[in-house]
Design an enzyme around this catalytic site. Structure first.
Site, PDB file in Angstrom:
ATOM      1  N   CYS A 107      -7.028   4.240   7.655  1.00 40.11           N
ATOM      2  CA  CYS A 107      -7.510   4.153   6.279  1.00 40.11           C
ATOM      3  C   CYS A 107      -7.526   5.561   5.699  1.00 40.11           C
ATOM      4  O   CYS A 107      -8.341   6.394   6.113  1.00 40.11           O
ATOM      5  CB  CYS A 107      -8.914   3.544   6.261  1.00 40.11           C
ATOM      6  SG  CYS A 107      -9.642   3.493   4.613  1.00 40.11           S
TER       7      CYS A 107
ATOM      8  N   HIS B  33       2.644  -1.645   5.589  1.00 41.81           N
ATOM      9  CA  HIS B  33       2.756  -1.650   4.126  1.00 41.81           C
ATOM     10  C   HIS B  33       4.121  -2.197   3.709  1.00 41.81           C
ATOM     11  O   HIS B  33       5.141  -1.836   4.292  1.00 41.81           O
ATOM     12  CB  HIS B  33       2.597  -0.238   3.566  1.00 41.81           C
ATOM     13  CG  HIS B  33       1.251   0.351   3.858  1.00 41.81           C
ATOM     14  ND1 HIS B  33       0.182   0.207   3.001  1.00 41.81           N
ATOM     15  CD2 HIS B  33       0.793   1.058   4.921  1.00 41.81           C
ATOM     16  CE1 HIS B  33      -0.876   0.802   3.530  1.00 41.81           C
ATOM     17  NE2 HIS B  33      -0.537   1.325   4.695  1.00 41.81           N
TER      18      HIS B  33
ATOM     19  N   GLU C 134      -4.701  -5.049  -0.927  1.00 42.57           N
ATOM     20  CA  GLU C 134      -4.924  -4.634   0.463  1.00 42.57           C
ATOM     21  C   GLU C 134      -5.120  -5.821   1.401  1.00 42.57           C
ATOM     22  O   GLU C 134      -5.862  -6.760   1.078  1.00 42.57           O
ATOM     23  CB  GLU C 134      -6.165  -3.744   0.566  1.00 42.57           C
ATOM     24  CG  GLU C 134      -5.887  -2.307   0.224  1.00 42.57           C
ATOM     25  CD  GLU C 134      -6.972  -1.383   0.731  1.00 42.57           C
ATOM     26  OE1 GLU C 134      -7.516  -1.593   1.835  1.00 42.57           O
ATOM     27  OE2 GLU C 134      -7.290  -0.433   0.008  1.00 42.57           O
TER      28      GLU C 134
ATOM     29  N   CYS D 247      -5.581   3.106  -2.247  1.00 48.51           N
ATOM     30  CA  CYS D 247      -5.293   2.943  -0.822  1.00 48.51           C
ATOM     31  C   CYS D 247      -4.535   4.201  -0.386  1.00 48.51           C
ATOM     32  O   CYS D 247      -3.397   4.426  -0.828  1.00 48.51           O
ATOM     33  CB  CYS D 247      -4.464   1.684  -0.586  1.00 48.51           C
ATOM     34  SG  CYS D 247      -4.026   1.433   1.152  1.00 48.51           S
TER      35      CYS D 247
ATOM     36  N   GLY E 181      -1.536   3.490   1.700  1.00 47.05           N
ATOM     37  CA  GLY E 181      -0.565   2.855   0.806  1.00 47.05           C
ATOM     38  C   GLY E 181       0.150   3.886  -0.062  1.00 47.05           C
ATOM     39  O   GLY E 181       1.369   3.786  -0.287  1.00 47.05           O
TER      40      GLY E 181
HETATM   41  N1  LIG Z   1      -6.632  -2.764   4.218  1.00 51.83           N
HETATM   42  C1  LIG Z   1      -6.066  -1.820   5.127  1.00 51.83           C
HETATM   43  C2  LIG Z   1      -7.078  -0.861   5.686  1.00 51.83           C
HETATM   44  C3  LIG Z   1      -7.682   0.040   4.645  1.00 51.83           C
HETATM   45  C4  LIG Z   1      -6.680   1.003   4.009  1.00 51.83           C
HETATM   46  C5  LIG Z   1      -7.343   1.930   3.044  1.00 51.83           C
HETATM   47  N2  LIG Z   1      -7.972   1.401   1.915  1.00 51.83           N
HETATM   48  C6  LIG Z   1      -6.642   3.246   2.805  1.00 51.83           C
HETATM   49  O1  LIG Z   1      -7.145   4.019   1.967  1.00 51.83           O
HETATM   50  O2  LIG Z   1      -5.659   3.567   3.482  1.00 51.83           O
HETATM   51  C7  LIG Z   1      -5.398  -2.555   6.311  1.00 51.83           C
HETATM   52  O3  LIG Z   1      -5.860  -3.643   6.703  1.00 51.83           O
HETATM   53  O4  LIG Z   1      -4.418  -2.042   6.836  1.00 51.83           O
END
Ligand SMILES: N[C@@H](CCC[C@H](N)C(=O)O)C(=O)O
Length: 288
Positions: free
Chosen positions: A76, A170, A219, A228, A231
């Protein structure tokens, strides 16, 4: 009734409940449901999930991230910047550059401080992106080394996809106009498409120039969030793979909650720079 001290923090609006596991105790089996409960905006605190700041055998701190559906992710980006700020300001580290252990491996964070010794900005070396389809993971492309601009169809809509893992998966889609990106309609469908055995974070990106892009995310495990970090890294890498941006160049990624600077260095590492903020601290009363 158990009580739990917490700090709510955000990176560009991507907000989590942070628990200092140097002081607090949560049974392993209770973590997923606790993430669901604290994240609930009506009966909990309200957040995109829960992040545990834990002791580590190999670094000063370890980050564990649970989405607001209780699923655990390996990385994250916004969480790493907040963990770095918390660790520095709570003297869990003494240097301005230090390592953080994640389930995806070790990363290095570097904090910038203001005149009050508070962390204003954090740069994280997010490591090398993973591009092999089996490792992202994404099914159906085992004949390819990388999934770049491949045509895919979701719910009858054809899109071109570039798949990148930053420790977490991603799927990046380039669009002409970010305001018209099918985030609400296709985000949840892409997230759980059988093409992605571990599900996926879905990102829509409008490239403005070789060093600037707009970004919106659905997400995995949390739905639409303001930002993200992993992301944004994946989006910059995807733009470079599609020859819409350049390596070794600062790329400004405009997220719903603000801007991140991403740089995919010639040595393969992706660097991310952005803010981290404390919202509040408190005590959560677990009534279950
Ligand atoms: N939802 C993501 C984990 C969280 C990612 C985050 N918000 C970031 O800033 O990178 C997952 O399940 O991979």
């Amino acid at each position: 009734m158990n009580t739990l001290k917490f700090t709510k923090m955000h990176g560009l609006g991507n907000n989590y409940i942070y628990v200092n596991m140097f002081k607090e105790t949560i049974a392993e089996a209770d973590m997923p449901q606790l993430a669901v409960d604290v994240s609930n905006p009506y009966t909990g605190i309200g957040s995109d999930g829960m992040i545990l700041i834990c002791p580590s055998d190999v670094a000063p701190v370890k980050m564990r991230i649970f989405n607001n559906d209780g699923s655990e992710a390996k990385n994250c980006g916004n969480g790493l910047r907040c963990v770095a700020k918390y660790a520095y300001e709570h003297a869990l580290v003494s240097e301005t550059q230090f390592q953080i252990e994640t389930l995806g491996g070790l990363v290095t964070a570097k904090v910038t401080t203001d005149h009050n010794d508070k962390v204003s900005l954090v740069t994280v070396n997010m490591g090398n992106p993973i591009l092999q389809p089996q490792k992202v993971p994404v099914n159906g492309f085992n004949n390819l080394d990388q999934v770049i601009n491949e045509s895919v169809t979701f719910n009858g809509t054809s899109l071109n996809m570039t798949a990148v893992s930053m420790g977490n998966p991603h799927a990046v889609f380039f669009v002409d106009n970010i305001t018209e990106a099918p985030l609400h309609s296709l985000g949840p469908i892409i997230e759980k498409d059988p093409m992605f055995p571990d599900w996926v974070n879905a990102e829509f990106v409008e490239v403005v120039s070789k060093s600037e892009m707009h970004f919106r995310v659905w997400e995995r495990g949390s739905g639409i969030t303001q930002a993200c970090g992993t992301g944004a890294c994946a989006a910059a890498v995807a733009a470079i793979l599609n020859e819409m941006a350049e390596r070794n160049t600062d790329i400004t990624v405009h997220l719903a909650g603000g801007d991140l600077i991403i740089n995919w260095k010639d040595n393969g590492e992706v660097w991310m720079t952005g803010p981290a903020e404390i919202i509040c601290t408190g005590e959560y009363h677990n009534n279950k």
